[in-house]
Scaffold this active site. Sequence first.
Site, PDB file in Angstrom:
ATOM      1  N   TYR A   1       2.866 -11.922  -0.359  1.00  0.00           N
ATOM      2  CA  TYR A   1       2.686 -12.194  -1.803  1.00  0.00           C
ATOM      3  C   TYR A   1       3.449 -11.245  -2.476  1.00  0.00           C
ATOM      4  CZ  TYR A   1       0.400 -13.982  -6.101  1.00  0.00           C
ATOM      5  OH  TYR A   1       0.147 -14.286  -7.501  1.00  0.00           O
TER       6      TYR A   1
ATOM      7  N   SER B   1       3.754 -12.439 -11.297  1.00  0.00           N
ATOM      8  CA  SER B   1       2.359 -11.708 -11.289  1.00  0.00           C
ATOM      9  C   SER B   1       2.561 -10.129 -11.411  1.00  0.00           C
ATOM     10  CB  SER B   1       1.928 -11.914  -9.659  1.00  0.00           C
ATOM     11  OG  SER B   1       0.876 -11.087  -9.724  1.00  0.00           O
TER      12      SER B   1
END
Length: 317
Positions: free
Chosen positions: A179, A167
């Site tokens: 995350y 990401s």
Amino acid sequence: MELSLICAVVVIIGLIFEYFLRQLKVGNYESRYILITGCDSGFGHDFAKRADALGFNVFACCLTKTAAQKFKDTSSQKLVALEMDVSKDASIEKSLEIVNRTLPEGKGLWAIVNNAGILGGIGSTHLHTRQDYENTLSVNLYGVIMVTKAFMPLVLTEKGRIVNTSSCLGRIALLNSSYCISKYGVEAFSDVLRRELYRTGVKVQLIEPGAFKTPIFGRDYIRKMAENKVASLPADVKSDLPEDAVDQLVGSIRRLEETGSTNTQIVVDAYLHAVTALFPLKRYMVGNDSKYAYRLLSILPECISDFYVDLRDARSI
């Protein structure tokens, strides 16, 4: 002046040469087998459908039986839909057994595409629990590692590809610590693995999407996460929260989602290039936010990037 002109011409020719080099394809898709995780929805689902349409032999790994059955009903006979929970070693091993039984003798996997991922915890680090971190890492990081380790001998047989989904938040950390930690881990694991496999012919690629409007940002799903988070907090922590804590938690994710692109096919295009290109990239920064905004933030001095993040996310709790 002449030297500057010569340098400019050399750079332009080099860029043109690289562009055409990147367009070369491996071919023979019909004889190649690829395994994709996280195919229930989103990028994984769309890529599995695209790869199937191109003639690849696809192992589409879904978390739920419903999603796996839907693939069986709507795809070609070459696509094999599997139930796989990447956070469970037993589930990975069961899928490996099915893949080994399905592959022709002496045949391996051309590619593993580690797409499965979850948003993880919600809220600031103060609100995160050990379980939030363990749940997120078990899918986003350990799932990538353990699926890769289990199926890597099959990829080595074909001198194929390992494609890992990271990401833009694997470059610059903000909003959600669990995350970001998981995606930083995917970056590190992929870099180490790429160097370990340097002489084997196996290529390791990273996909670094920005914000896209996918089911991971579903409004009902995010609100339920926020409600569950607030409800699960200890009384002393909950008492310090504002009355609109749930709305603020939802808003912190919604602000990211609102800037997201609806053009999810460019992420699928990146997956496809990583699997089919004769000379793939090592990193695919997908989306303008990933290519420019977050990339710039990651290299700016921390005094500037910290100020920007604080200004942007001052309402986060």
